[in-house]
Design a protein around this motif. Structure first.
Motif, PDB file in Angstrom:
ATOM      1  N   ALA A  23       0.937  -1.173   0.119  1.00  0.00           N
ATOM      2  CA  ALA A  23      -0.022   0.170   0.051  1.00  0.00           C
ATOM      3  C   ALA A  23       1.023   1.301  -0.218  1.00  0.00           C
ATOM      4  O   ALA A  23       0.569   2.022  -0.718  1.00  0.00           O
ATOM      5  CB  ALA A  23      -0.877   0.173   1.341  1.00  0.00           C
ATOM      6  N   LYS A  24       1.910   1.035   0.707  1.00  0.00           N
ATOM      7  CA  LYS A  24       2.751   2.396   0.922  1.00  0.00           C
ATOM      8  C   LYS A  24       3.481   2.518  -0.450  1.00  0.00           C
ATOM      9  O   LYS A  24       3.448   3.749  -0.977  1.00  0.00           O
ATOM     10  CB  LYS A  24       3.593   2.097   2.129  1.00  0.00           C
ATOM     11  CG  LYS A  24       4.754   3.368   2.074  1.00  0.00           C
ATOM     12  CD  LYS A  24       5.498   3.048   3.252  1.00  0.00           C
ATOM     13  CE  LYS A  24       6.796   4.233   3.256  1.00  0.00           C
ATOM     14  NZ  LYS A  24       7.928   3.782   3.898  1.00  0.00           N
ATOM     15  N   SER A  25       3.968   1.437  -1.045  1.00  0.00           N
ATOM     16  CA  SER A  25       4.826   1.691  -2.514  1.00  0.00           C
ATOM     17  C   SER A  25       3.849   2.439  -3.605  1.00  0.00           C
ATOM     18  O   SER A  25       4.144   2.976  -4.195  1.00  0.00           O
ATOM     19  CB  SER A  25       5.377   0.387  -2.692  1.00  0.00           C
ATOM     20  OG  SER A  25       6.217   0.327  -3.858  1.00  0.00           O
ATOM     21  N   PHE A  26       2.622   1.714  -3.545  1.00  0.00           N
ATOM     22  CA  PHE A  26       1.561   1.941  -4.487  1.00  0.00           C
ATOM     23  C   PHE A  26       1.505   3.565  -4.149  1.00  0.00           C
ATOM     24  O   PHE A  26       1.282   4.396  -5.182  1.00  0.00           O
ATOM     25  CB  PHE A  26       0.240   1.078  -4.390  1.00  0.00           C
ATOM     26  CG  PHE A  26      -0.705   1.771  -5.380  1.00  0.00           C
ATOM     27  CD1 PHE A  26      -0.878   1.371  -6.631  1.00  0.00           C
ATOM     28  CD2 PHE A  26      -1.552   2.859  -4.832  1.00  0.00           C
ATOM     29  CE1 PHE A  26      -2.020   1.778  -7.440  1.00  0.00           C
ATOM     30  CE2 PHE A  26      -2.663   3.381  -5.722  1.00  0.00           C
ATOM     31  CZ  PHE A  26      -2.706   2.750  -7.010  1.00  0.00           C
ATOM     32  N   SER A  27       1.025   4.002  -3.071  1.00  0.00           N
ATOM     33  CA  SER A  27       0.688   5.398  -2.933  1.00  0.00           C
ATOM     34  C   SER A  27       1.897   6.301  -2.940  1.00  0.00           C
ATOM     35  O   SER A  27       1.552   7.456  -3.712  1.00  0.00           O
ATOM     36  CB  SER A  27       0.374   5.390  -1.146  1.00  0.00           C
ATOM     37  OG  SER A  27      -0.840   4.747  -0.969  1.00  0.00           O
ATOM     38  N   GLU A  28       3.129   6.039  -2.667  1.00  0.00           N
ATOM     39  CA  GLU A  28       4.155   6.783  -3.181  1.00  0.00           C
ATOM     40  C   GLU A  28       4.174   6.841  -4.873  1.00  0.00           C
ATOM     41  O   GLU A  28       4.515   7.788  -5.332  1.00  0.00           O
ATOM     42  CB  GLU A  28       5.464   6.131  -2.697  1.00  0.00           C
ATOM     43  CG  GLU A  28       5.756   6.410  -1.181  1.00  0.00           C
ATOM     44  CD  GLU A  28       6.818   5.383  -0.591  1.00  0.00           C
ATOM     45  OE1 GLU A  28       7.519   4.642  -0.943  1.00  0.00           O
ATOM     46  OE2 GLU A  28       7.092   5.570   0.725  1.00  0.00           O
ATOM     47  N   GLY A  29       4.243   5.639  -5.501  1.00  0.00           N
ATOM     48  CA  GLY A  29       4.036   5.724  -6.989  1.00  0.00           C
ATOM     49  C   GLY A  29       3.389   6.808  -7.274  1.00  0.00           C
ATOM     50  O   GLY A  29       3.364   7.744  -8.439  1.00  0.00           O
ATOM     51  N   ASN A 175      14.479 -10.266  -2.557  1.00  0.00           N
ATOM     52  CA  ASN A 175      14.528  -9.892  -4.080  1.00  0.00           C
ATOM     53  C   ASN A 175      13.253  -9.795  -4.951  1.00  0.00           C
ATOM     54  O   ASN A 175      13.052  -8.782  -5.629  1.00  0.00           O
ATOM     55  CB  ASN A 175      15.592 -10.435  -4.966  1.00  0.00           C
ATOM     56  CG  ASN A 175      17.111  -9.995  -4.355  1.00  0.00           C
ATOM     57  OD1 ASN A 175      17.387  -8.877  -3.944  1.00  0.00           O
ATOM     58  ND2 ASN A 175      18.176 -10.881  -4.481  1.00  0.00           N
ATOM     59  N   LYS A 176      12.576 -10.955  -4.632  1.00  0.00           N
ATOM     60  CA  LYS A 176      11.333 -11.060  -5.034  1.00  0.00           C
ATOM     61  C   LYS A 176      10.426 -10.129  -4.536  1.00  0.00           C
ATOM     62  O   LYS A 176       9.608  -9.483  -5.121  1.00  0.00           O
ATOM     63  CB  LYS A 176      10.736 -12.465  -4.802  1.00  0.00           C
ATOM     64  CG  LYS A 176       9.443 -12.893  -5.650  1.00  0.00           C
ATOM     65  CD  LYS A 176       9.685 -12.886  -7.057  1.00  0.00           C
ATOM     66  CE  LYS A 176       8.198 -13.433  -7.531  1.00  0.00           C
ATOM     67  NZ  LYS A 176       8.199 -13.561  -9.179  1.00  0.00           N
ATOM     68  N   ARG A 177      10.339  -9.799  -3.190  1.00  0.00           N
ATOM     69  CA  ARG A 177       9.519  -8.839  -2.662  1.00  0.00           C
ATOM     70  C   ARG A 177       9.850  -7.535  -3.008  1.00  0.00           C
ATOM     71  O   ARG A 177       8.852  -6.794  -3.280  1.00  0.00           O
ATOM     72  CB  ARG A 177       9.658  -8.922  -1.041  1.00  0.00           C
ATOM     73  CG  ARG A 177       8.698 -10.039  -0.480  1.00  0.00           C
ATOM     74  CD  ARG A 177       9.360 -10.087   1.023  1.00  0.00           C
ATOM     75  NE  ARG A 177       8.566 -11.218   1.483  1.00  0.00           N
ATOM     76  CZ  ARG A 177       7.654 -11.251   2.340  1.00  0.00           C
ATOM     77  NH1 ARG A 177       7.174 -10.169   3.049  1.00  0.00           N
ATOM     78  NH2 ARG A 177       7.126 -12.509   2.908  1.00  0.00           N
ATOM     79  N   LEU A 178      10.968  -7.045  -3.305  1.00  0.00           N
ATOM     80  CA  LEU A 178      11.381  -5.789  -3.802  1.00  0.00           C
ATOM     81  C   LEU A 178      10.826  -5.463  -5.402  1.00  0.00           C
ATOM     82  O   LEU A 178      10.362  -4.416  -5.576  1.00  0.00           O
ATOM     83  CB  LEU A 178      12.964  -5.644  -3.997  1.00  0.00           C
ATOM     84  CG  LEU A 178      13.419  -5.320  -2.363  1.00  0.00           C
ATOM     85  CD1 LEU A 178      15.242  -5.375  -2.540  1.00  0.00           C
ATOM     86  CD2 LEU A 178      12.946  -4.001  -1.955  1.00  0.00           C
ATOM     87  N   LYS A 179      10.901  -6.595  -6.036  1.00  0.00           N
ATOM     88  CA  LYS A 179      10.131  -6.529  -7.241  1.00  0.00           C
ATOM     89  C   LYS A 179       8.869  -6.339  -7.284  1.00  0.00           C
ATOM     90  O   LYS A 179       8.086  -5.436  -8.032  1.00  0.00           O
ATOM     91  CB  LYS A 179      10.693  -7.879  -8.176  1.00  0.00           C
ATOM     92  CG  LYS A 179      12.097  -7.925  -8.527  1.00  0.00           C
ATOM     93  CD  LYS A 179      12.415  -9.191  -9.365  1.00  0.00           C
ATOM     94  CE  LYS A 179      13.808  -9.228  -9.601  1.00  0.00           C
ATOM     95  NZ  LYS A 179      14.074 -10.511 -10.341  1.00  0.00           N
ATOM     96  N   MET A 180       8.069  -7.021  -6.355  1.00  0.00           N
ATOM     97  CA  MET A 180       6.703  -6.681  -6.290  1.00  0.00           C
ATOM     98  C   MET A 180       6.398  -5.429  -5.818  1.00  0.00           C
ATOM     99  O   MET A 180       5.534  -4.850  -6.187  1.00  0.00           O
ATOM    100  CB  MET A 180       6.164  -7.953  -5.196  1.00  0.00           C
ATOM    101  CG  MET A 180       6.016  -9.047  -5.284  1.00  0.00           C
ATOM    102  SD  MET A 180       5.601 -10.411  -3.957  1.00  0.00           S
ATOM    103  CE  MET A 180       5.807 -11.979  -4.654  1.00  0.00           C
ATOM    104  N   LEU A 181       7.217  -4.987  -4.990  1.00  0.00           N
ATOM    105  CA  LEU A 181       6.894  -3.408  -4.328  1.00  0.00           C
ATOM    106  C   LEU A 181       7.199  -2.495  -5.585  1.00  0.00           C
ATOM    107  O   LEU A 181       6.468  -1.340  -5.747  1.00  0.00           O
ATOM    108  CB  LEU A 181       7.864  -3.130  -3.094  1.00  0.00           C
ATOM    109  CG  LEU A 181       7.651  -3.888  -2.069  1.00  0.00           C
ATOM    110  CD1 LEU A 181       8.644  -3.852  -0.789  1.00  0.00           C
ATOM    111  CD2 LEU A 181       6.394  -3.386  -1.291  1.00  0.00           C
ATOM    112  N   ASN A 182       8.181  -2.864  -6.261  1.00  0.00           N
ATOM    113  CA  ASN A 182       8.462  -1.935  -7.631  1.00  0.00           C
ATOM    114  C   ASN A 182       7.449  -2.015  -8.576  1.00  0.00           C
ATOM    115  O   ASN A 182       6.989  -0.958  -9.032  1.00  0.00           O
ATOM    116  CB  ASN A 182       9.957  -2.272  -7.981  1.00  0.00           C
ATOM    117  CG  ASN A 182      10.392  -1.349  -9.290  1.00  0.00           C
ATOM    118  OD1 ASN A 182      10.065  -0.113  -8.936  1.00  0.00           O
ATOM    119  ND2 ASN A 182      10.701  -1.807 -10.270  1.00  0.00           N
ATOM    120  N   LYS A 183       6.814  -3.062  -8.722  1.00  0.00           N
ATOM    121  CA  LYS A 183       5.489  -3.227  -9.755  1.00  0.00           C
ATOM    122  C   LYS A 183       4.584  -2.325  -9.290  1.00  0.00           C
ATOM    123  O   LYS A 183       3.800  -1.791 -10.080  1.00  0.00           O
ATOM    124  CB  LYS A 183       5.191  -4.697  -9.845  1.00  0.00           C
ATOM    125  CG  LYS A 183       4.175  -4.839 -10.864  1.00  0.00           C
ATOM    126  CD  LYS A 183       3.793  -6.519 -10.996  1.00  0.00           C
ATOM    127  CE  LYS A 183       2.617  -6.614 -11.895  1.00  0.00           C
ATOM    128  NZ  LYS A 183       2.423  -8.080 -12.328  1.00  0.00           N
TER     129      LYS A 183
END
Length: 191
Positions: A23-29, A175-183
């Motif tokens: 949620a935080k990553s989506f909001s920041e994007g 690493n996989k989680r970071l890719k999910m957050l970046n997505k």
């Protein structure tokens, strides 16, 4: 590209959860794309998912106003027992009511069909799963996605509903989680 008004509805009890990070990553994007994001953390607000016909809670009207003001509703939640948590389902039950979100068109006698009134809205669903993709798609025929899309957002008249499922979350490496957050950051930014 014009900015969007986004209402993010978060349904996870643990503030340190991966859903909160998504949620935080989506909001920041989204905010980096000049969009406005309003966030409802249902557990933090101690939202009561129980529908009580006698209690016309003023908070429900506030939620309905937030829906009215929004272009996009974003739901972030874990998938438990192949469905959304009760707090998400209860929010939909209590907020997306008639005559606010839909009405009925009479077909014949007492038989009718719902007619959605939220035709100017889009939905984004960001779901986490503990199970692998094949289990959800093969054994359960993608039920968690189909039931909320067809049985809820299509009925309510949403223009579109996009799903972003993240599978095997408890078992993937950082690493996989970071890719999910970046997505999800990129999804928010592209709105």
């Amino acid at each position: 590209m014009s900015s969007k008004k986004i209402l993010l509805i978060l349904g996870h009890p643990n503030s340190d959860s991966f859903c909160h990070s998504l949620a935080k990553s989506f909001s920041e994007g989204a905010e980096s794309g000049q969009n406005e994001v309003k966030k409802i953390d249902l557990y933090k607000e101690k939202f009561n998912p129980v529908y009580d016909l006698k209690d016309d809670d003023k908070n429900i009207k506030n939620y309905q106003n937030l829906v009215t003001e929004s272009d996009v509703l974003v739901f972030v939640y874990p998938t438990w027992w192949f469905r959304a948590p009760a707090i998400i389902e209860g929010w939909i039950d209590r907020v997306m009511t008639t005559p606010f979100a839909y009405t009925f068109k009479q077909i014949i006698g007492n038989f009718g069909r719902p007619v959605g009134k939220l035709n100017d809205k889009k939905a984004i669903i960001i779901q986490t799963y503990g199970s692998p993709r094949f289990a959800t798609k093969l054994w359960f025929f993608n039920l968690p996605i189909r039931r909320i899309k067809r049985g809820c957002f299509n009925v309510l008249g949403f223009k579109s509903t996009k799903f972003y499922p993240f599978f095997r979350v408890p078992f993937v490496d950082n690493n996989k989680r970071l890719k999910m957050l970046n997505k999800v950051y990129k999804i928010g930014k592209k709105l």
